[in-house]
Design a protein around this motif. Sequence first.
Motif, PDB file in Angstrom:
ATOM      1  N   MET A 203       0.813  -1.210   0.000  1.00 55.61           N
ATOM      2  CA  MET A 203       0.000   0.000   0.000  1.00 55.61           C
ATOM      3  C   MET A 203       0.849   1.264   0.000  1.00 55.61           C
ATOM      4  N   ILE A 204       2.062   1.192   0.563  1.00 54.18           N
ATOM      5  CA  ILE A 204       2.916   2.392   0.573  1.00 54.18           C
ATOM      6  C   ILE A 204       3.253   2.779  -0.865  1.00 54.18           C
ATOM      7  N   ALA A 205       3.660   1.792  -1.672  1.00 49.10           N
ATOM      8  CA  ALA A 205       3.953   2.088  -3.082  1.00 49.10           C
ATOM      9  C   ALA A 205       2.686   2.547  -3.785  1.00 49.10           C
ATOM     10  N   SER A 206       1.591   1.890  -3.453  1.00 47.23           N
ATOM     11  CA  SER A 206       0.316   2.208  -4.103  1.00 47.23           C
ATOM     12  C   SER A 206      -0.066   3.678  -3.884  1.00 47.23           C
ATOM     13  N   VAL A 207      -0.011   4.139  -2.635  1.00 48.12           N
ATOM     14  CA  VAL A 207      -0.459   5.521  -2.389  1.00 48.12           C
ATOM     15  C   VAL A 207       0.540   6.550  -2.921  1.00 48.12           C
TER      16      VAL A 207
ATOM     17  N   PRO B  24     -14.946  -0.580  -1.418  1.00 47.06           N
ATOM     18  CA  PRO B  24     -13.914  -1.036  -0.476  1.00 47.06           C
ATOM     19  C   PRO B  24     -12.548  -0.401  -0.703  1.00 47.06           C
ATOM     20  N   HIS B  25     -12.192  -0.146  -1.981  1.00 51.20           N
ATOM     21  CA  HIS B  25     -10.858   0.404  -2.241  1.00 51.20           C
ATOM     22  C   HIS B  25     -10.759   1.854  -1.782  1.00 51.20           C
ATOM     23  N   LEU B  26     -11.896   2.541  -1.664  1.00 48.27           N
ATOM     24  CA  LEU B  26     -11.877   3.933  -1.185  1.00 48.27           C
ATOM     25  C   LEU B  26     -12.018   3.985   0.336  1.00 48.27           C
ATOM     26  N   VAL B  27     -12.993   3.226   0.832  1.00 47.85           N
ATOM     27  CA  VAL B  27     -13.248   3.247   2.272  1.00 47.85           C
ATOM     28  C   VAL B  27     -12.017   2.750   3.047  1.00 47.85           C
ATOM     29  N   THR B  28     -11.333   1.746   2.475  1.00 47.74           N
ATOM     30  CA  THR B  28     -10.136   1.228   3.147  1.00 47.74           C
ATOM     31  C   THR B  28      -9.088   2.333   3.289  1.00 47.74           C
ATOM     32  N   LYS B  29      -9.006   3.211   2.286  1.00 46.97           N
ATOM     33  CA  LYS B  29      -8.008   4.294   2.369  1.00 46.97           C
ATOM     34  C   LYS B  29      -8.335   5.270   3.495  1.00 46.97           C
ATOM     35  N   MET B  30      -9.627   5.344   3.871  1.00 51.28           N
ATOM     36  CA  MET B  30     -10.012   6.244   4.964  1.00 51.28           C
ATOM     37  C   MET B  30      -9.489   5.757   6.314  1.00 51.28           C
ATOM     38  N   MET B  31      -8.933   4.524   6.326  1.00 51.52           N
ATOM     39  CA  MET B  31      -8.372   3.991   7.572  1.00 51.52           C
ATOM     40  C   MET B  31      -6.887   4.308   7.694  1.00 51.52           C
ATOM     41  N   MET B  32      -6.316   4.967   6.695  1.00 56.29           N
ATOM     42  CA  MET B  32      -4.848   5.045   6.631  1.00 56.29           C
ATOM     43  C   MET B  32      -4.247   6.381   7.034  1.00 56.29           C
TER      44      MET B  32
ATOM     45  N   PHE C 284      -2.771   5.689 -18.060  1.00 57.58           N
ATOM     46  CA  PHE C 284      -2.181   4.555 -17.348  1.00 57.58           C
ATOM     47  C   PHE C 284      -2.273   4.783 -15.843  1.00 57.58           C
ATOM     48  N   ALA C 285      -2.038   6.040 -15.459  1.00 56.55           N
ATOM     49  CA  ALA C 285      -2.091   6.373 -14.037  1.00 56.55           C
ATOM     50  C   ALA C 285      -3.476   6.075 -13.477  1.00 56.55           C
ATOM     51  N   ALA C 286      -4.518   6.473 -14.221  1.00 55.04           N
ATOM     52  CA  ALA C 286      -5.893   6.260 -13.755  1.00 55.04           C
ATOM     53  C   ALA C 286      -6.178   4.769 -13.601  1.00 55.04           C
ATOM     54  N   ILE C 287      -5.739   4.002 -14.579  1.00 53.88           N
ATOM     55  CA  ILE C 287      -6.011   2.560 -14.532  1.00 53.88           C
ATOM     56  C   ILE C 287      -5.220   1.902 -13.402  1.00 53.88           C
ATOM     57  N   MET C 288      -3.935   2.258 -13.310  1.00 59.07           N
ATOM     58  CA  MET C 288      -3.085   1.597 -12.311  1.00 59.07           C
ATOM     59  C   MET C 288      -3.454   1.982 -10.884  1.00 59.07           C
ATOM     60  N   SER C 289      -3.863   3.249 -10.694  1.00 55.37           N
ATOM     61  CA  SER C 289      -4.180   3.682  -9.327  1.00 55.37           C
ATOM     62  C   SER C 289      -5.394   2.934  -8.794  1.00 55.37           C
ATOM     63  N   THR C 290      -6.326   2.590  -9.674  1.00 53.52           N
ATOM     64  CA  THR C 290      -7.482   1.818  -9.223  1.00 53.52           C
ATOM     65  C   THR C 290      -7.101   0.351  -9.067  1.00 53.52           C
ATOM     66  N   SER C 291      -6.319  -0.153 -10.043  1.00 53.94           N
ATOM     67  CA  SER C 291      -5.943  -1.572 -10.002  1.00 53.94           C
ATOM     68  C   SER C 291      -5.155  -1.902  -8.741  1.00 53.94           C
ATOM     69  N   ASP C 292      -4.192  -1.030  -8.392  1.00 56.02           N
ATOM     70  CA  ASP C 292      -3.371  -1.365  -7.221  1.00 56.02           C
ATOM     71  C   ASP C 292      -4.204  -1.361  -5.945  1.00 56.02           C
ATOM     72  N   ALA C 293      -5.187  -0.442  -5.897  1.00 55.69           N
ATOM     73  CA  ALA C 293      -6.048  -0.406  -4.706  1.00 55.69           C
ATOM     74  C   ALA C 293      -6.889  -1.679  -4.611  1.00 55.69           C
ATOM     75  N   PHE C 294      -7.417  -2.126  -5.742  1.00 54.86           N
ATOM     76  CA  PHE C 294      -8.219  -3.350  -5.737  1.00 54.86           C
ATOM     77  C   PHE C 294      -7.375  -4.578  -5.409  1.00 54.86           C
ATOM     78  N   LEU C 295      -6.176  -4.598  -5.965  1.00 55.18           N
ATOM     79  CA  LEU C 295      -5.283  -5.721  -5.710  1.00 55.18           C
ATOM     80  C   LEU C 295      -5.017  -5.833  -4.206  1.00 55.18           C
ATOM     81  N   ASN C 296      -4.851  -4.682  -3.588  1.00 49.63           N
ATOM     82  CA  ASN C 296      -4.556  -4.654  -2.156  1.00 49.63           C
ATOM     83  C   ASN C 296      -5.741  -5.132  -1.311  1.00 49.63           C
ATOM     84  N   VAL C 297      -6.959  -4.617  -1.602  1.00 48.89           N
ATOM     85  CA  VAL C 297      -8.105  -5.038  -0.772  1.00 48.89           C
ATOM     86  C   VAL C 297      -8.467  -6.498  -1.058  1.00 48.89           C
TER      87      VAL C 297
END
Lengths: 181, 498
Positions: free
Chosen positions: B186-190, B260-268, B340-353
Amino acid sequence: MSAYNTNKTIIALIFLTCLTMGALLLFILNAEIVVNGGGIKHETFSGMSIGGDGLERLSYTGIPSYVFGALLIFLIVVFCVLGIPPQKRDFQLYMFVLCTLILSLFVWYQMISSHLEYLETGVTGYFLGFPTASAWQMYGIWLSSVPLISLYSIGFRRYVFSDSDEKEFNALLEKSRSNEK
Amino acid sequence: MEAYRQEIITGAVVFYMLFCVLTGLWAMRRTTNSGDFFMAGRGLGPIVLSLALFSSTLSGFGFVGGPGLVYSIGVSSFWMVVISSAGYAVGFFMVAKRIRLIAELRDCISLPDIAAVRYRSETVRLLMAMTIVLGVMGYLATQILAMALVMQAILSGTDTFANIGLVSCVIISSTVLIFYCVTGGMIASVYTDVIQGGMMMVAGVLILLTAMKVFPGGITEATSVILADDTETMMPFGAAGIMASLGWFFVFGLGLAGQPHLVTKMMMNKKVTDNRHILPMSVFGYVMAALLWISIGVVMRASVIDGLIPPLSVPDDAVSIFLTIFSNPLLAGVVFAGLFAAIMSTSDAFLNVGTAAVIHDIPKAIRGTSITNELFWARIVTIILAVIAASFALYSYYADATLVALLGAFGWATFSASIFPVIAIGLNWKGATVAGAIVAIVSALTINFSVQLAGITPPYGISGGLLSFVTSLVLFIGVSLVTPPPELDDDLNRCLEL
């Protein structure tokens, strides 16, 4: 009225609103079907759809749809209130939220009336690139949430997380950590 | 400069991907346990988090599908955009503070963790984890496919890679994604999200300025051309009609607090009080980036109707053709990298959750304890999930699109309908019960899946997502009102009152 009861009232409001919206959905699902109700294919360009006769597609479901939209706006505002702890809700908050709701419903009304006026007259003005009705949607709907965002940001310490909340949470945290040890 | 258009675009994308790889390596040193991997150590500042939040919201769907939707159905799709400010407001009022407090109090590292603590139920945890895994697979597959198609379009314009296949593009793009997600979690992701968000904002503004110059009369002339062709497309409910528009208003507005990929970020975030700054900054970023969605869609539809350009073979070509015809090469480079940024930023969040659900929540719900060495398994499962999603993507493209379409049905709408009541209402109403939560999740999954499987098309553009969301809200509250609420632990009880 106790804090617990206040939440009960809000939940009851949300429940009734959702039930009404469900009933409206059922009504619309069973209404007479209009061919262009959900759009039809463009005669010339294959990747495009068109809406066709605007008055015709609203003939059976226009009013219930407008009410559905207004209830949704109401629901958004009420959910925001539910997110504020009951003991922090005061008269000023309710007045502020009421004004926000009125503003949002005004934007909703202006958008619909501009649309209907265009459908009847075929004439529309433009505002910042868009026909009047769509401009109310584009700018009005977007901006009508600004009061809620401002309430959260500016009223954060008063309505969301006060200094005493922070102290109490830190105490809870400390207690929990000492129990773990 | 025009002569080097392809080189500039390819260079921008390669540069961006190198940046992602380097960020992954940098973040690897800072990822020492599963808390770092899934929660970024709960130490994010307001700017980082707001950029990460909005860039994860606006996925490849927004950057590619959004303009395509405007091209196809006009203003109807604007509702997904204009409701964002209300959606963020609901999300912050109802979820952001409490989820952050509970996460710290109970050391939660995932959304199902929060649900299990709130309801004291492993069944609720399991159902939520399964919903997340199914939805994540569908989302990831479509994102990976979109990423590969864009890469193929870019590389096939160069002499060296003129005949590059889709499989190679899936492998290259997925490898970059997997690399930084596995190494840096998640550190790389954010931190990649920060650059991704910045690029998306810049792209949105520059595209608007470019789009305004396509017609001599600016956007007003473009909208007049569309209005003259059809009276409804440029009006508030567009070609798709009022109920389709209201469906998006509902699902994208309230539903944002159930992703989930957005709400989870609210915990960080590091400090709860930062939320007061994160909300307006996220909304501002989203609005700037969404300018691309609206301006390209409107100008491309008007250009085709006006005979300025030939009709698009598929609506999703709107962005790439706009960039090819109307923008200068530098802007095209920035936007393609932004894409690419738009696609990857969502993909990495989903991969994480998704990974958290597989290695943390499902074992915990079934065995009562999570697996040992979570960090190691998190990295392994991240690779496995991405490979499965990439395989789904290729299978759907070459053989049968049904599988991904079915999983795609567990997308935004299903997350909204199944997670919003359980989390957003559940964290603000002590009367919410386990039975209510289970019924809400099951009904949301059943309705969305049935509508998709049976190929049902309700009249007036009403979507299965809208039907399931209203149903799950009614059932969640109704069932909770008639069943006994769970006994809450003292600390949680107090936390829900703050």
